[in-house]
Design an enzyme around this catalytic site. Structure first.
Site, PDB file in Angstrom:
ATOM      1  CE  LYS A  80      40.875  20.554 181.757  1.00 25.07           C
ATOM      2  NZ  LYS A  80      42.201  20.917 182.607  1.00 25.07           N
ATOM      3  CB  SER A 155      41.488  24.023 185.579  1.00 26.55           C
ATOM      4  OG  SER A 155      42.346  23.104 184.839  1.00 26.55           O
ATOM      5  CB  SER A 179      43.904  21.018 186.378  1.00 22.82           C
ATOM      6  OG  SER A 179      43.971  22.112 187.543  1.00 22.82           O
TER       7      SER A 179
END
Lengths: 479, 95
Positions: A80, A155, A179
């Site tokens: 990420k 997210s 997330s």
């Protein structure tokens, strides 16, 4: 060759050890699939050249010293964009950090690369991890590979999609209010938020420091376990990381024959109206299955559940307003050219660099911490947090060993469906935030599909540092 | 609870985040919505409840007082917007 991307990380390891294929072929196959899947917008940075170089080095190591090579040798991982990777643009999908190339890697990433892992790219995410649909990225929304008109969740949308669309066998995300777990459930993969302090946050761009945790996504429980194992452990660079022994999650995975003796708590407050019927049905089916596997199903109460979302949004936004004050255009990041004073440099840098949702959260966070409002909002929320922690403590000490709950009230919603209302998007997190507030481990387990073929998952919530048992339970469930 | 435009401007100054007059209206509506929602916490009885700032209650996470390597000036130059060996250059502070 395309079948290589369908293998699990464990199968890739076996294949490399057996010389069924090379690391170069393995990485090449993934890079090819990534270039074919640009529409998904899962990656914001693809490290093709570096990955090919590392693959060659991995093949050399495998040729010369196969048995001594660590597990992830030659195996690609997606990371990420919230996590720093040395020499690779790391911008938390924000314009304010566009072009920022860190001189060091986050501890979690370093641990994986020390085990031979090849970082194939940085994945797309909601800007500064603020979102539940990956529609808040400054670099475009991510699409759900199962239905490209729908969100993958957020997210960590990009990391979930990377694994779900076979662009990498495993990936790393972060979970502050759900997330990892929510995008895992929207894309039908496993995702785990470890106990707070289990994984070092050093090098993870901070959103809300008392809530943030880094965790893995994978298509199999074995892969999830080995990735979690690789990234876990005390780190002197993170004063909130905990000196807790890291068990070998993988070797303990098959410890349970069945679930006899295990009490699974089902919190009644999590099953109130608002959950999509098919989601609830699928979770009830899973509860029945766990029952048939020998578990004792116990109804429990977590009385302060209804206040968790409000407490979360006050605490997370307050902490975020503090954490994001470092983006001032002075030491790193982008800033506008023509500014007269230092003060206007700060104000314009931030106005230009941050997206709308980030600005909203900073302003609200600043407000709840400001003089005159601190007690009514922030302090109050911290007290409610204590009550929520105590709810879990009581449930675990009195009634159950692990808790089962929905991850999300719905399956993946359509792109644009919830962007008109800030609050409506926030409500998507209602089942995930209590786990972050309490610092407990949470594991999202795929359990079904709705009539649109969209994945549904349940989450297991465990006592602090109980990841091993949770993985074992998921393993029994999945047999 | 609803934020006035002045309050939003005040908060934006505290946050060093420029908010234009056009943006204030849009932001006001969104923030009011969220504030009304979080206000429900006032209904919770928190008499005598200690606030939690850290879930595991770790205190005093010290390290040894040992000098370690930090970033070199060369490394800083790779990402600093305006850097001289003397420091980070900024516009005038006193206007």
């Amino acid at each position: 060759m395309n079948s290589l991307i369908n293998l699990s990380a464990h199968e890739m390891r076996q294949g490399l050890l057996n010389s069924s294929f090379s690391a170069e072929e393995l990485v090449g196959a993934h890079l090819k699939e990534i270039s074919k899947s640009k529409e998904l917008n899962s990656f914001v940075t693809v490290c093709s050249e570096e990955a090919k170089i590392q693959a060659k080095a991995a093949d050399k190591a495998l040729r010369e010293n196969k048995e001594q090579t660590p597990f992830f040798t030659g195996i690609p991982l997606a990371v990420k964009d919230m996590l720093l990777v040395e020499g690779v643009e790391s911008k938390a999908c924000s314009k304010i950090l566009e072009g920022f190339t860190p001189p060091y890697s986050s501890t979690a990433v370093s641990k994986v690369t020390k085990q031979g892992g090849i970082i194939i790219g940085k994945t797309n995410m909601d800007e500064f991890a603020m979102g539940s649909s990956n529609e808040n990225s400054a670099f475009g929304a991510v699409k759900n590979p199962i239905d490209k008109t729908r969100v993958p969740g957020g997210s960590s949308g990009g990391s979930a999609v990377a694994v779900a669309a076979n662009l990498a066998p495993v990936s790393l995300g972060t979970d502050t209010g759900g997330s990892i777990r929510q995008p895992a459930s929207f894309t039908g993969v496993y995702g785990m938020k470890p106990t707070y302090g289990r994984v070092s946050r050093y090098g993870a761009i901070a959103y809300a420091s008392s809530l943030d945790q880094i965790g893995p996504f994978a298509r199999t429980i074995e892969d999830l376990a080995i990735t979690l194992e690789a990234i876990s452990g005390f780190d002197p660079q993170d004063s909130t990381s905990v000196k807790e022994e890291v068990p070998s999650f993988v070797s303990e995975l098959d410890k349970l024959k069945d679930l006899s003796g295990i009490r699974i708590g089902v919190p009644k407050e999590f099953f109130i109206s608002g959950i999509a019927t098919e989601v609830e049905d699928s979770i009830r089916e899973s509860i029945k299955k766990l029952d048939s596997l020998g578990a004792e199903i116990v109804e429990i109460s977590l009385p302060h559940t209804e206040y968790a979302l409000a407490a979360y949004y006050i605490i997370a936004l307050a902490e975020a307003s503090s954490n994001l004050s470092r983006y001032d255009g002075i030491r790193y990041g982008n800033r506008p050219e023509q500014v007269e004073t230092l003060e206007s440099l700060y104000e314009k840098t931030r106005a230009l660099g941050f997206g709308k949702e980030v600005k909203r959260r900073i302003l609200l966070g600043t407000y709840v911490l400001s003089a005159g409002y601190y007690d009514a909002y922030y302090l109050k929320a911290q007290q409610v947090r204590t009550l929520i922690i105590n709810d879990f403590k009581s449930a675990f000490s009195d009634s159950c060993d692990v808790i089962l709950a929905p991850v999300s009230p719905t399956t993946a919603f359509k792109l644009g469906e919830k962007t008109a209302s800030t609050l409506e998007m926030y409500l998507a997190d209602v089942f995930t935030v209590p786990v972050n507030l309490a610092g407990l481990p949470g594991l999202s387990v795929p359990c079904g599909l709705d009539s649109n073929n969209l994945p549904i998952s349940f989450q297991l919530i465990g006592k602090p540092f109980a990841e091993s048992q949770m993985l074992q339970i998921a393993k029994v469930y999945s047999r | 609870m609803s934020l006035s435009k002045d309050e939003i401007k005040h908060v934006s100054r505290l946050a060093a985040l420029e908010v234009t007059d056009e943006e204030v209206d849009e932001i006001k509506a969104e923030l009011d919505d969220v504030l009304s929602y979080v206000e429900q916490l006032s209904a919770v009885n928190t008499e005598g409840i200690e606030p939690t700032s850290h879930v595991h209650g770790i205190v005093n996470a010290f390290r040894e007082d040992v000098i370690k390597d930090s970033l070199s000036l060369e490394e800083i130059e790779t990402f600093a917007p305006d850097f001289s060996p003397a420091g980070f250059r900024v516009p005038k502070i006193i206007s």
